[in-house]
Design a protein around this motif. Structure first.
Motif, PDB file in Angstrom:
ATOM      1  N   LEU A 144     -38.041  20.732 -40.541  1.00  0.00           N
ATOM      2  CA  LEU A 144     -38.668  20.123 -41.693  1.00  0.00           C
ATOM      3  C   LEU A 144     -39.931  19.562 -41.481  1.00  0.00           C
ATOM      4  O   LEU A 144     -41.066  19.818 -42.023  1.00  0.00           O
ATOM      5  N   ASP A 163     -31.081  26.478 -48.532  1.00  0.00           N
ATOM      6  CA  ASP A 163     -29.888  27.400 -48.338  1.00  0.00           C
ATOM      7  C   ASP A 163     -29.967  28.538 -48.950  1.00  0.00           C
ATOM      8  O   ASP A 163     -29.362  29.543 -48.341  1.00  0.00           O
ATOM      9  N   SER A 164     -30.619  28.661 -50.207  1.00  0.00           N
ATOM     10  CA  SER A 164     -30.684  30.105 -50.532  1.00  0.00           C
ATOM     11  C   SER A 164     -31.924  30.909 -50.404  1.00  0.00           C
ATOM     12  O   SER A 164     -32.110  31.999 -51.098  1.00  0.00           O
ATOM     13  N   PHE A 165     -32.657  30.435 -49.427  1.00  0.00           N
ATOM     14  CA  PHE A 165     -33.711  31.260 -49.096  1.00  0.00           C
ATOM     15  C   PHE A 165     -33.437  32.445 -48.260  1.00  0.00           C
ATOM     16  O   PHE A 165     -32.638  32.362 -47.491  1.00  0.00           O
ATOM     17  N   ARG A 215     -23.653  35.992 -50.463  1.00  0.00           N
ATOM     18  CA  ARG A 215     -23.360  36.151 -51.709  1.00  0.00           C
ATOM     19  C   ARG A 215     -22.849  37.492 -52.037  1.00  0.00           C
ATOM     20  O   ARG A 215     -21.781  37.755 -52.697  1.00  0.00           O
ATOM     21  N   ALA A 229     -34.439  31.469 -55.912  1.00  0.00           N
ATOM     22  CA  ALA A 229     -35.042  31.408 -54.774  1.00  0.00           C
ATOM     23  C   ALA A 229     -36.487  31.661 -54.612  1.00  0.00           C
ATOM     24  O   ALA A 229     -37.469  31.228 -53.959  1.00  0.00           O
ATOM     25  N   GLN A 283     -22.791  26.754 -47.714  1.00  0.00           N
ATOM     26  CA  GLN A 283     -23.685  27.372 -47.299  1.00  0.00           C
ATOM     27  C   GLN A 283     -23.431  28.866 -46.787  1.00  0.00           C
ATOM     28  O   GLN A 283     -24.346  29.641 -47.053  1.00  0.00           O
ATOM     29  N   LYS A 315     -33.460  18.125 -39.111  1.00  0.00           N
ATOM     30  CA  LYS A 315     -34.561  17.607 -39.912  1.00  0.00           C
ATOM     31  C   LYS A 315     -35.895  17.632 -39.126  1.00  0.00           C
ATOM     32  O   LYS A 315     -36.824  17.727 -39.687  1.00  0.00           O
ATOM     33  N   ILE A 342     -36.408  21.694 -49.704  1.00  0.00           N
ATOM     34  CA  ILE A 342     -35.173  21.020 -49.281  1.00  0.00           C
ATOM     35  C   ILE A 342     -33.871  21.418 -50.024  1.00  0.00           C
ATOM     36  O   ILE A 342     -33.048  21.826 -49.315  1.00  0.00           O
ATOM     37  N   ARG A 366     -26.201  17.560 -49.756  1.00  0.00           N
ATOM     38  CA  ARG A 366     -26.091  18.715 -48.960  1.00  0.00           C
ATOM     39  C   ARG A 366     -25.026  19.321 -49.189  1.00  0.00           C
ATOM     40  O   ARG A 366     -23.751  18.826 -48.824  1.00  0.00           O
ATOM     41  N   PHE A 407     -33.156  23.807 -40.444  1.00  0.00           N
ATOM     42  CA  PHE A 407     -33.314  22.783 -41.341  1.00  0.00           C
ATOM     43  C   PHE A 407     -32.016  22.924 -42.265  1.00  0.00           C
ATOM     44  O   PHE A 407     -31.280  21.989 -42.414  1.00  0.00           O
ATOM     45  N   ALA A 408     -31.847  24.222 -42.695  1.00  0.00           N
ATOM     46  CA  ALA A 408     -30.823  24.458 -43.502  1.00  0.00           C
ATOM     47  C   ALA A 408     -29.466  24.130 -42.813  1.00  0.00           C
ATOM     48  O   ALA A 408     -28.468  23.808 -43.648  1.00  0.00           O
ATOM     49  N   ARG A 409     -29.366  24.306 -41.628  1.00  0.00           N
ATOM     50  CA  ARG A 409     -28.339  23.815 -40.771  1.00  0.00           C
ATOM     51  C   ARG A 409     -28.063  22.371 -40.340  1.00  0.00           C
ATOM     52  O   ARG A 409     -27.162  21.908 -39.851  1.00  0.00           O
ATOM     53  N   GLY A 410     -29.181  21.593 -40.950  1.00  0.00           N
ATOM     54  CA  GLY A 410     -29.306  20.168 -41.069  1.00  0.00           C
ATOM     55  C   GLY A 410     -30.360  19.593 -39.680  1.00  0.00           C
ATOM     56  O   GLY A 410     -30.141  18.563 -39.511  1.00  0.00           O
ATOM     57  N   TYR A 448     -33.757  24.138 -51.895  1.00  0.00           N
ATOM     58  CA  TYR A 448     -33.183  25.570 -51.941  1.00  0.00           C
ATOM     59  C   TYR A 448     -33.463  26.178 -50.804  1.00  0.00           C
ATOM     60  O   TYR A 448     -33.389  27.440 -50.738  1.00  0.00           O
TER      61      TYR A 448
END
Lengths: 422, 185
Positions: free
Chosen positions: B23, B66-68, A52, A419, A46, B20, B62, A40, B15-18, B64
């Motif tokens: 998800l 972060d990039s959503f 970005r 994305a 992040q 679970k 899972i 991760r 979920f991106a912050r961790g 991607y």
């Protein structure tokens, strides 16, 4: 087909995409696979990825600022480097000098050349120089050996091989220092005198002839330059007289009698230190020449290479003596003969254009506009020059900037595509 | 706020912050529909292929998460991923034969008469859908997927709503023609 059939069709279609079995919790397997395949990203990363756009803008600003700073300072960096290099060249340590001597000339360990090296060191410590030289104006300039030395030479500084002032505590240097200082205080002052006198007379031509006659050619005096221009009221005579320094006041008195004195100016430049300095160096050079000649006489059986080396050194020393002699003679001439510039005008000659004495608001305004216009043009020229230097001087940085922008743009586009379609 | 009331996008950010559990909640909402949709798109293939597709979809979610950036809804994003995975399977493995399409559902078609009749219709529809061009097949299955609105389907397929509707209309007409042709003696 009927409505019932349509309903059946819709139900069948809905049933096609309906899962009838149990849910196998595939997300858990995916989570396990993701942990194995890809660690991760850190929280910082992040945040950066989420931001970005702002990160890209910030990075671009930093790159622009960095590029501009470097582009602006690039020429100055070069100057600083040159100065530091020049300073290093000017001020080698005494140990460096010896090391260089040995490294460059391994043959110097032989007796005759070792003595030459010793003489050279003596020359250096006494102020013998080659390469760069500090002029009397305090500027460094590449000169031959024996160029004029600054007055600072005699005040606690000797010269390194490169010509730079080096703090030197050697006995010879101290002796030289003491002797020059003493000589400067005990020697009579050597002053180069210059005088300017402007006269007005009815007969310019007669005054011009009389001024020429004041010079005593028997005493070595002479007219360096003379001209008589114009006619009638516009006639003007200019003379440059070289007269004996001790006769300057007498000559000035005689000139004052030629007409009405409009202006008079007398200046004197003290060159005592330069004279003393030159004479000390000349004596040193002559002493080295004698020692070299003696050495050459004693070691006639030395190898040819060493003799040639010695002769080369001797030739350099003689060249230096000649230059120093010429400089001393020139200084002596300047001191012994004062320069008098004589300007003679006709009595009713129109006055040269002066500044307007009467205040006029129109003139003041037009002058103000003129000055502002000139300042504006100068500012424009400066701005253009600055922009040109930034554009041309920083070309490599501009190219890098474009590449960075391109990379950021591509990265962003890929990220967006990823994305949407991972 | 309870997890059931939280939006999909917030769950994904959590979920991106961790988290679970976020998800797990997303999976609770979408894993079954995704399996059904993938199974429908990959008709004639083993159920395990659909499971692979859905697992790969979750893996990408899972990776991607972060990039959503939230420019489209999570559901749209998720189904786009799933469709891309199905397309990958289409391109990697040849289409199954018609007999395989029928035999897949043969076991589950056993039962009373009505069920047999329904199963027969389902097989016919499955066969007819499988014979549609891929674009039309995708449109039909997505539009009749449980809980999917036409607007959402258009967004997922990146089509104007009018185009989607015309394609759906054409696909249904084609289906009806095929089905009526099969029912004729």
């Amino acid at each position: 087909m009927t409505a019932e059939h349509d309903e059946q069709l819709e139900q069948a279609l809905t049933g096609l995409t309906t899962w009838h079995g149990s849910v196998p919790q595939l997300w858990r397997r995916a989570l396990g696979a993701a942990k194995v395949k890809r660690p991760r990203t850190s929280a910082r990363l992040q945040w950066l990825m989420r931001q970005r756009l702002s990160a890209g803008v910030a990075a671009s600003i930093i790159v622009i600022a960095l590029g501009a700073t470097i582009a602006i300072n690039l020429p100055h960096l070069g100057v600083k480097y040159d100065r530091s290099q020049a300073a290093r060249r000017r001020a080698p340590a005494a140990s460096d000098l010896r090391g260089t001597e040995v490294a460059e000339e391994p043959i110097a360990r032989t007796p005759i050349l070792a003595e030459v090296a010793g003489l050279r060191e003596g020359l250096y410590s006494l102020g013998y120089v080659g390469g760069e030289e500090m002029t009397a104006a305090g500027k460094f300039a590449p000169t031959g050996r024996g160029a004029p030395f600054p007055a600072s030479i005699g005040r606690g500084m000797s010269r390194g091989r490169g010509g730079g002032p080096v703090p030197d505590a050697s006995p010879s240097a101290q002796l030289s220092e003491g002797s020059i200082d003493d000589a400067a205080t005990t020697e009579p002052r050597h002053i180069v005198r210059k005088a300017t006198i402007e006269l007005v007379t009815e007969d310019v031509r007669a005054a011009f002839r009389k001024a020429e006659m004041i010079v005593s050619e028997a005493g070595g005096e002479y007219v360096e330059d003379s001209s008589l221009t114009g006619t009638a009221e516009n006639m003007r005579a200019d003379l440059t007289l070289r007269v004996a320094a001790d006769r300057l006041s007498e000559v000035m008195n005689e000139l004052r009698d030629l007409g009405e004195v409009r202006s008079e100016k007398l200046t004197g430049e003290d060159v005592t230190t330069q004279v003393v300095d030159l004479e000390a160096r000349l004596r040193n050079e002559q002493r080295v020449e004698v020692e070299l000649l003696e050495l050459l006489e004693k070691r006639q059986d030395a190898p040819l290479r060493e003799i040639l080396e010695l002769r080369g050194t001797l030739s350099n020393v003689r060249g230096s003596i000649e230059r120093l002699t010429a400089q001393r003679q020139r200084l002596s001439r300047l001191v012994s003969l004062a320069t008098v510039l004589v300007i003679i005008r006709a009595e009713h000659a129109p006055a040269p254009p002066d500044e307007p004495t009467e205040f006029s608001i129109g003139t003041y305004f037009s002058e103000g506009v003129h000055k502002a216009w000139q300042k504006g043009l100068m500012l424009l020229a400066d701005t253009c020059g600055f922009l040109l230097s930034v554009i041309v001087g920083g070309l490599i940085w501009w190219i890098l900037l474009v590449l960075v922008f391109g990379a950021v743009w591509r990265y962003r586009r890929r990220s967006v595509a990823a994305a949407d379609k991972p | 706020m309870k997890a059931e009331q939280t939006s999909d996008e917030d769950l994904l950010r959590a979920f991106a912050r961790g988290g679970k559990a976020a998800l797990a909640e997303l999976a609770r909402r979408y894993e079954r529909p995704l399996l059904g949709f993938a199974n429908g798109l990959l008709a004639g293939r083993n159920d395990r292929v659909a499971c692979d597709v859905v697992q790969e979809t979750w893996l990408r979610v899972i990776r991607y998460a972060d990039s959503f950036d939230g420019r489209s809804g999570f559901k749209t994003w998720l189904y786009r991923i799933a469709i891309n995975q199905c397309k990958t399977v289409w391109s990697a493995r040849p289409e199954p034969a018609s007999s395989e399409l029928l035999s897949v559902r043969a076991d589950s078609a056993a039962g009373p008469d009505r069920k047999v009749q329904d199963a027969d219709l389902a097989d016919q529809v499955r066969l007819a859908v499988a014979q549609l061009p891929p674009e039309q097949r995708l449109v039909v299955l997505l539009c009749y997927h449980s809980g999917m609105r036409h607007e959402q389907a258009a967004e997922i397929l990146e089509l104007p709503l009018g185009t989607l509707k015309s394609r759906l209309h054409a696909a249904l007409r084609e289906l009806r023609e095929r089905l009526s042709a099969e029912t004729k003696p």
